[in-house]
Scaffold this motif. Structure first.
Motif, PDB file in Angstrom:
ATOM      1  N   GLN A   1       2.834   1.916   5.790  1.00  0.00           N
ATOM      2  CA  GLN A   1       1.449   1.618   5.468  1.00  0.00           C
ATOM      3  C   GLN A   1       1.019   2.463   4.273  1.00  0.00           C
ATOM      4  O   GLN A   1       1.437   3.612   4.155  1.00  0.00           O
ATOM      5  CB  GLN A   1       0.555   1.892   6.668  1.00  0.00           C
ATOM      6  N   LEU A   2       0.216   1.856   3.419  1.00  0.00           N
ATOM      7  CA  LEU A   2      -0.203   2.518   2.186  1.00  0.00           C
ATOM      8  C   LEU A   2      -1.719   2.669   2.204  1.00  0.00           C
ATOM      9  O   LEU A   2      -2.446   1.698   2.375  1.00  0.00           O
ATOM     10  CB  LEU A   2       0.221   1.682   0.984  1.00  0.00           C
ATOM     11  N   GLN A   3      -2.191   3.870   2.029  1.00  0.00           N
ATOM     12  CA  GLN A   3      -3.620   4.126   2.070  1.00  0.00           C
ATOM     13  C   GLN A   3      -4.059   4.787   0.788  1.00  0.00           C
ATOM     14  O   GLN A   3      -3.732   5.951   0.537  1.00  0.00           O
ATOM     15  CB  GLN A   3      -3.987   4.987   3.273  1.00  0.00           C
ATOM     16  N   ALA A   4      -4.809   4.047  -0.011  1.00  0.00           N
ATOM     17  CA  ALA A   4      -5.325   4.569  -1.264  1.00  0.00           C
ATOM     18  C   ALA A   4      -6.708   5.153  -1.044  1.00  0.00           C
ATOM     19  O   ALA A   4      -7.478   4.665  -0.212  1.00  0.00           O
ATOM     20  CB  ALA A   4      -5.385   3.462  -2.306  1.00  0.00           C
ATOM     21  N   SER A   5      -7.018   6.187  -1.797  1.00  0.00           N
ATOM     22  CA  SER A   5      -8.321   6.830  -1.687  1.00  0.00           C
ATOM     23  C   SER A   5      -8.704   7.427  -3.031  1.00  0.00           C
ATOM     24  O   SER A   5      -7.877   7.523  -3.942  1.00  0.00           O
ATOM     25  CB  SER A   5      -8.287   7.914  -0.607  1.00  0.00           C
ATOM     26  N   GLY A   6      -9.956   7.850  -3.130  1.00  0.00           N
ATOM     27  CA  GLY A   6     -10.409   8.518  -4.336  1.00  0.00           C
ATOM     28  C   GLY A   6     -11.274   7.670  -5.249  1.00  0.00           C
ATOM     29  O   GLY A   6     -11.759   8.171  -6.265  1.00  0.00           O
ATOM     30  N   LYS A 107      -5.575  -1.522   1.980  1.00  0.00           N
ATOM     31  CA  LYS A 107      -6.879  -2.064   1.606  1.00  0.00           C
ATOM     32  C   LYS A 107      -7.261  -1.711   0.183  1.00  0.00           C
ATOM     33  O   LYS A 107      -8.150  -2.316  -0.406  1.00  0.00           O
ATOM     34  CB  LYS A 107      -7.957  -1.579   2.567  1.00  0.00           C
ATOM     35  N   GLY A 108      -6.615  -0.718  -0.382  1.00  0.00           N
ATOM     36  CA  GLY A 108      -6.965  -0.314  -1.722  1.00  0.00           C
ATOM     37  C   GLY A 108      -8.209   0.549  -1.755  1.00  0.00           C
ATOM     38  O   GLY A 108      -8.861   0.797  -0.732  1.00  0.00           O
TER      39      GLY A 108
END
Length: 115
Positions: A1-6, A107-108
């Motif tokens: 799973q990939l979780q982008a943040s910032g 989700k980006g």
């Protein structure tokens, strides 16, 4: 799973630093070239930055000289430092491997640049 943040709202000319953490095997992450992608409303998802297994980046012309991609294999994370942001940089940003067998997209993180 990939979780982008910032992501967030920033004025034109501003900066943001995105992170994208992968869950799962640190080994699998470390043997994959990674990419940062973005998708603006009404447009297709595009690759804007890539970073090789060895940490060497390359960029789309639209972000070259303004964005810097990096990775930390120990943390299973890729980063995207974005400077001199423009309104046309507004999009949802994602990370993934370079394909063609992509991992499940997260989700980006939304970046909005106001003029």
């Amino acid at each position: 799973q990939l979780q982008a943040s910032g992501g967030g709202l920033v004025q034109a000319g501003g900066s943001l630093r995105l992170s994208c953490a992968a869950s799962g095997s640190r080994f699998i992450f470390s043997i994959n070239d990674m990419g940062w992608y973005r998708q603006a409303p009404g447009k297709e998802r595009e690759l804007i930055a890539a970073i090789t297994i060895g940490g060497f980046p390359n960029y789309a012309d639209s972000v070259k000289g303004r964005f810097t991609a990096s990775r930390d294999n120990a943390k299973i994370t890729v980063y995207l430092q974005m400077n001199s942001l423009k309104p046309e940089d507004s999009a949802v940003y994602y990370c993934n491997n370079r394909g063609p067998s992509f991992w499940q997209w997260g989700k980006g993180t939304l970046v909005t640049v106001s003029s």
